[in-house]
Write a protein that holds these residues in place. Structure first.
Motif, short mmCIF file in Angstrom:
data_model
loop_
_atom_site.label_atom_id
_atom_site.label_comp_id
_atom_site.label_asym_id
_atom_site.label_seq_id
_atom_site.Cartn_x
_atom_site.Cartn_y
_atom_site.Cartn_z
N ILE A 189 0.48 -1.07 -0.21
CA ILE A 189 0.27 -0.12 -0.13
C ILE A 189 0.96 1.19 0.20
CG2 ILE A 189 -1.60 1.13 1.61
CD1 ILE A 189 -2.89 -1.16 2.09
N PRO A 190 2.31 1.79 1.35
CA PRO A 190 3.02 2.21 0.58
C PRO A 190 3.42 3.24 -0.73
CG PRO A 190 2.60 0.96 2.80
CD PRO A 190 2.39 0.47 1.86
N GLU A 191 3.93 2.01 -1.12
CA GLU A 191 4.62 2.51 -2.80
C GLU A 191 3.69 2.38 -3.62
OE1 GLU A 191 6.61 -1.60 -3.64
OE2 GLU A 191 8.14 -1.49 -2.36
N VAL A 192 2.22 2.07 -3.59
CA VAL A 192 0.99 2.28 -4.69
C VAL A 192 0.05 4.02 -4.33
CG1 VAL A 192 -1.23 2.22 -5.66
CG2 VAL A 192 0.28 0.02 -5.18
N ILE A 193 -0.57 4.07 -2.90
CA ILE A 193 -0.78 5.17 -2.50
C ILE A 193 0.34 6.45 -2.08
CG2 ILE A 193 -2.41 4.11 -2.00
CD1 ILE A 193 -2.50 4.96 0.29
N ASN A 194 1.77 5.76 -1.33
CA ASN A 194 2.45 6.89 -0.91
C ASN A 194 1.94 8.02 -0.52
OD1 ASN A 194 5.11 7.79 -0.82
ND2 ASN A 194 4.56 9.31 -2.72
N SER A 195 1.43 7.45 1.14
CA SER A 195 0.95 8.48 1.79
C SER A 195 0.91 8.44 3.36
CB SER A 195 -0.73 8.45 2.18
OG SER A 195 -1.24 6.93 1.97
N PHE A 196 2.70 7.10 3.59
CA PHE A 196 2.72 6.98 4.82
C PHE A 196 4.04 5.68 4.89
CE2 PHE A 196 -0.66 3.72 4.67
CZ PHE A 196 -0.38 2.26 4.58
N PRO A 197 5.10 6.47 5.33
CA PRO A 197 5.85 5.26 5.39
C PRO A 197 5.74 3.99 5.84
CG PRO A 197 6.26 6.31 6.99
CD PRO A 197 5.10 7.06 7.05
N GLY A 198 6.85 2.41 5.07
CA GLY A 198 6.42 1.54 5.73
C GLY A 198 6.08 0.80 7.32
N TYR A 199 7.39 2.18 8.24
CA TYR A 199 7.71 1.22 9.24
C TYR A 199 5.70 1.45 10.00
CZ TYR A 199 7.86 6.51 10.44
OH TYR A 199 8.44 7.61 10.55
N ILE A 200 5.65 2.62 9.60
CA ILE A 200 4.16 3.64 9.60
C ILE A 200 3.23 2.32 10.13
CG2 ILE A 200 2.09 4.72 10.03
CD1 ILE A 200 4.35 6.01 12.21
N GLY A 201 3.27 1.45 8.26
CA GLY A 201 1.86 -0.09 8.64
C GLY A 201 2.63 -0.98 9.41
N PHE A 202 4.02 -0.94 9.52
CA PHE A 202 3.87 -2.31 10.59
C PHE A 202 3.70 -2.12 12.09
CE2 PHE A 202 6.95 -4.15 13.66
CZ PHE A 202 6.53 -5.40 13.57
N PHE A 203 3.78 -0.57 11.92
CA PHE A 203 3.26 -0.65 13.73
C PHE A 203 1.54 -0.42 13.80
CE2 PHE A 203 7.92 1.29 14.84
CZ PHE A 203 7.94 0.19 15.42
N SER A 204 0.98 -0.34 12.88
CA SER A 204 -0.42 -0.55 12.50
C SER A 204 -1.40 -1.51 12.11
CB SER A 204 -0.72 0.82 11.23
OG SER A 204 -0.22 1.66 11.32
N PHE A 205 -0.20 -2.15 11.83
CA PHE A 205 -0.06 -3.77 11.99
C PHE A 205 -0.41 -4.59 13.37
CE2 PHE A 205 1.04 -8.13 12.69
CZ PHE A 205 -0.08 -9.14 11.88
N LEU A 206 0.59 -4.28 14.22
CA LEU A 206 0.21 -4.59 15.48
C LEU A 206 -0.71 -3.92 16.87
CD1 LEU A 206 4.14 -3.85 16.10
CD2 LEU A 206 3.14 -5.96 15.54
N LEU A 207 -1.25 -3.06 16.24
CA LEU A 207 -2.30 -2.28 16.44
C LEU A 207 -3.65 -2.73 16.41
CD1 LEU A 207 -3.57 -0.21 18.46
CD2 LEU A 207 -3.39 1.70 16.64
N MET A 208 -3.57 -3.54 14.99
CA MET A 208 -4.83 -4.04 14.33
C MET A 208 -5.00 -5.26 15.06
SD MET A 208 -5.05 -4.99 10.48
CE MET A 208 -4.10 -6.93 10.79
N ILE A 209 -4.18 -5.67 15.30
CA ILE A 209 -3.72 -7.08 15.59
C ILE A 209 -4.72 -6.58 17.26
CG2 ILE A 209 -2.62 -9.27 16.63
CD1 ILE A 209 -3.14 -9.11 13.55
N LEU A 210 -4.01 -5.77 17.78
CA LEU A 210 -4.59 -5.46 19.32
C LEU A 210 -6.16 -4.97 19.37
CD1 LEU A 210 -3.93 -5.37 22.07
CD2 LEU A 210 -3.52 -2.91 21.49
#
Length: 492
Positions: free
Chosen positions: A73-94
């Protein structure tokens, strides 16, 4: 070891999910958690064990979301860096662990000082408290049924014949009964009984699968064409909509199959094209094909100033006969839940935030009725159920799974179509951009699938079904009964 068992249990259960490791694990993977939970010495320990189990379960089930959120997603829409996506995944799982805390809440009722614990009571408590958690996963703005125990057995056709009577919760209860027995039976007898019970179940599954009748086509069958477009996301989400059209134009111009309906995936275009030259060209293609079409793209209601994720139904004249607006939207990507709290995550919006639809509208094709749902709506049993109640004689889902790099994600998504077909005794067709595109018969047997990540098409013969299953009619009552039993077995 006290806190290691729930983690091991969660990981093993996640590895039993479609596309991961072995479905066989599901028959004993929950047992370590149930055993450890029953041996907890207090409120905090029980709470922490539920967290460890549910977090490790959802993490090991949905690991394929990591590259989606941190890279694709970051590579296509270029709206947030990859590390933000990773930490968001951790929050999503929570967030996805929240329904499992009903197990902890009910455990506080069950493990009171006056409680006399025996094999029967701990088994019934364990089965129905966990079942209650899976029921609650269907509701609310964060609803998501991924990681349900029943998902692991989507290829076990014999077991799926429980679903027309109970829905997937019946299969979950069967799995939990086996796990609870293994968890609480005397240790020296555990392996022996596990082998006997699980072995017997697989014999029963095989016997039922072999006895299921073949599907006979009759004069009422519908002939359907499906088109797996395989358009890359970077093309689809570019500013020039013609790029997407060019990717699919050859098939649209050559589609001369003698079928009644052509189905294209979700979000063929990511903007409303109804007033564009592209749509006029598509309308001409519809007329030449001499068949009805389903095509997915967002639409904008200028009067209400609202966007919808939609599936449009075009008749042979190229006219829009009906529009289905997606009802179950994906949080953060398609709508922002609890805006005051999660406003900072609005960068996950792919194109627009959508307004949920409200009508389970059924479509008509030569006096046969069917429905279309969009993408992850297949994760919610009530969507298919409501369509069938409104008269749908076969079910269709269109999807854009082009974000997913791993086949595991595609298998977990397609497995839901298998479950929805078996629950409602309806043929189910899923059409996806990159796959899995395929057809499932009313017994939950996968009839045919197209190779993933290919530009391909197929024709399917679809039988018509009209009878409603017990589950279709009484699912809400079943849900209420499960929740009542969960509370009852916690108190008595």
């Amino acid at each position: 070891m006290n806190y290691l068992l729930p983690i091991i249990s969660g990981v093993l259960t996640g590895l039993a999910m479609p596309g991961n490791l072995f479905s066989f694990l599901i028959w004993f993977s929950v047992a370590p958690f149930l055993y450890s939970f029953s041996k907890s010495k207090g409120t905090f320990e029980r709470l922490f064990k539920v967290f460890l189990y549910s977090y490790s379960l959802m993490f090991s089930t949905l690991w394929w979301e990591i590259p989606v959120l941190s890279k694709n997603i970051p590579e296509v829409i270029n709206s947030f860096p990859g590390y933000i996506g990773f930490f968001s995944f951790l929050l999503m799982i929570l967030i996805l662990t929240l329904p499992y805390y009903i197990i902890w809440f009910l455990g506080e009722l069950y493990f009171r000082k006056s409680r006399v614990i025996n094999f029967k009571s701990i088994t019934l408590f364990s089965v129905f408290s966990y079942a209650a958690a899976e029921v609650l996963k269907q509701f609310g703005d964060f609803a998501f049924t991924g990681g349900n125990l029943s998902d692991a057995l989507y290829l076990h056709t014999g077991f799926l014949q429980i679903l027309p009577f109970t829905g997937t919760i019946g299969l979950t209860i069967l799995i939990l009964l086996v796990n609870s027995f293994i968890a609480f039976v005397r240790e020296r007898e555990r392996l022996k009984y596990a082998i006997i019970i699980i072995g017997s179940l697989y014999v029963i599954n095989f016997a039922i699968s072999e006895k299921l009748p073949l599907i006979k086509m009759n004069e009422n069958a519908v002939k359907i064409s499906v088109f797996q477009t395989n358009v890359p996301q970077e093309v689809k989400y570019s500013d020039n909509m013609w790029n997407s059209y060019v990717e699919i134009s050859n098939y649209l111009q050559e589609n001369n199959d003698k079928t009644d309906l052509l189905i294209l995936p979700e979000a063929i275009f990511i903007k409303d094209i109804r007033e564009s030259e592209i749509f006029r060209i598509i309308q001409e293609a519809v007329k030449i094909s001499n068949k009805n079409w389903i095509i997915g793209f967002p639409i904008y209601n200028s009067e209400k100033k609202e966007f919808y994720n939609s599936a449009l139904y075009l008749n042979k004249s190229g006219e829009i006969e009906n529009i289905y607006n997606k009802i179950k939207l994906m949080p953060f990507a398609e709508f922002l839940p609890y805006e005051n709290i999660f406003r900072i995550f609005s960068f996950f919006k792919l194109v627009n935030y959508y307004t949920p639809g409200s009508d389970y509208s059924v479509l008509n094709l030569k006096d046969k009725k069917f429905s279309v749902q969009i993408c992850f709506e297949t994760y919610f049993p009530e969507v298919s159920r409501n369509f069938v109640k409104n008269g749908a004689q076969f079910l269709i889902a269109i999807s854009n799974d082009g974000w997913f790099s791993h086949k595991t994600a595609l298998l977990q998504h397609f497995s839901k179509s298998v479950l929805r077909a078996a629950e409602n005794r309806r043929t189910f067709i899923q059409v996806s951009n990159t796959g899995i595109t395929g057809i499932v018969d009313k017994y939950g047997r996968i009839v045919e699938t197209l190779p993933i990540k290919t530009y391909s098409s197929a024709n399917f013969n679809v039988p018509i079904e009209s009878k409603e299953t017990f589950y279709t009619k009484y699912a809400n009552i079943i849900i209420i009964i499960i929740l009542i039993l969960a509370m009852l077995f916690s108190l008595i």
